[in-house]
Design a protein around this motif. Structure first.
Motif, short mmCIF file in Angstrom:
data_model
loop_
_atom_site.label_atom_id
_atom_site.label_comp_id
_atom_site.label_asym_id
_atom_site.label_seq_id
_atom_site.Cartn_x
_atom_site.Cartn_y
_atom_site.Cartn_z
N UNK A 1 24.12 -33.10 -8.59
CA UNK A 1 22.69 -33.32 -8.75
C UNK A 1 21.89 -32.06 -8.43
N UNK A 2 20.81 -31.87 -9.19
CA UNK A 2 19.85 -30.82 -8.92
C UNK A 2 19.31 -31.00 -7.50
N UNK A 3 19.05 -29.87 -6.81
CA UNK A 3 18.55 -29.95 -5.43
C UNK A 3 17.10 -29.46 -5.37
N UNK A 4 16.31 -30.09 -4.52
CA UNK A 4 14.94 -29.66 -4.26
C UNK A 4 14.82 -29.45 -2.76
N UNK A 5 14.47 -28.23 -2.37
CA UNK A 5 14.39 -27.87 -0.95
C UNK A 5 15.70 -28.21 -0.24
N UNK B 1 10.97 -21.77 -8.18
CA UNK B 1 9.89 -22.30 -7.34
C UNK B 1 8.84 -22.96 -8.22
N UNK B 2 8.46 -24.19 -7.84
CA UNK B 2 7.37 -24.92 -8.51
C UNK B 2 6.07 -24.60 -7.79
N UNK C 1 7.76 -26.20 -3.86
CA UNK C 1 9.10 -26.78 -3.86
C UNK C 1 10.08 -25.78 -4.48
N UNK C 2 11.27 -25.65 -3.90
CA UNK C 2 12.30 -24.77 -4.44
C UNK C 2 13.38 -25.63 -5.09
#
Length: 200
Positions: A165-169, A194-195, A184-185
């Motif tokens: 799964x894609x990771x966020x932070x 980075x968003x 958010x990274x």
């Protein structure tokens, strides 16, 4: 709720409601919609459905995919679009008579401006993508792919392809969509992004 109607030569072969997030189309038996014809690739295309939106992607098929007579690789589907694969046609329809209920939590209390995704590492470091489209795909097809969905009050990230799964932070995304916040990274397919909300 949306559905697709498979026809050949004007004869209806099959009708399918798009209840899954990923509906695969192809010649091989493991697809959700199987079209047993040599002109259709083993894994020909996929329809990704997120809430009330559907997005068609050709999976590098041999003979290609068309929508309303035009070749496409990716296409945001709209009511009555005609998808063509070889001699087969798929009519995409949304049940406009049914009142669509949105049970999502109200994650975004106020309208937001445009946002960007900036690549932080690798050969594309510094590259910036302005998120103006309804759906923006990120990642590497066949390895790891996610979709950023633009909503009236913000943006959401959904993992759509890849065993990891894609990771966020540094936290893996769970099933479903995740609201994106400023700075958010995102870690996808070995690349950090980075968003950010776009400065006015």
């Amino acid at each position: 709720m949306a559905k697709i109607i498979l026809t050949k030569g004007g004869t209806v072969i099959q009708e399918m409601t798009l209840t899954k997030e990923r509906t695969t189309i192809g010649r091989r038996a493991h697809n959700d919609l199987v079209i047993d014809n040599l002109a259709i690739s083993g894994e020909h295309a996929v329809i990704i459905t997120i809430y009330n939106d559907s997005f068609l992607e050709d999976l590098n098929s041999t003979n290609g995919t068309q929508v309303n007579g035009h070749p496409v690789t990716k296409h945001f589907l709209q009511h009555n679009d005609v998808i063509q694969m070889a001699r087969y046609k798929l009519l995409y329809q949304v049940d406009t008579d049914e009142e669509i209920k949105d049970n999502r939590p109200k994650m975004f209390p106020v309208p937001r401006p445009d946002a960007t995704i900036t690549v932080l590492d690798g050969p594309s470091a510094g590259k910036e993508m302005l998120l103006t489209k309804v759906l923006t795909t990120i990642g590497r097809p066949g390895i790891q792919v996610a979709i950023v969905t633009r909503r009236p009050h913000g943006y959401e990230l959904t993992h759509v392809e890849g065993q990891t799964y894609t990771r966020v932070n540094d936290t893996p995304l769970s099933a479903g969509a995740r609201a994106l916040k400023d700075d958010d990274v995102i870690d996808i397919a070995g690349t950090l992004m980075r968003f950010s909300w776009k400065s006015a």
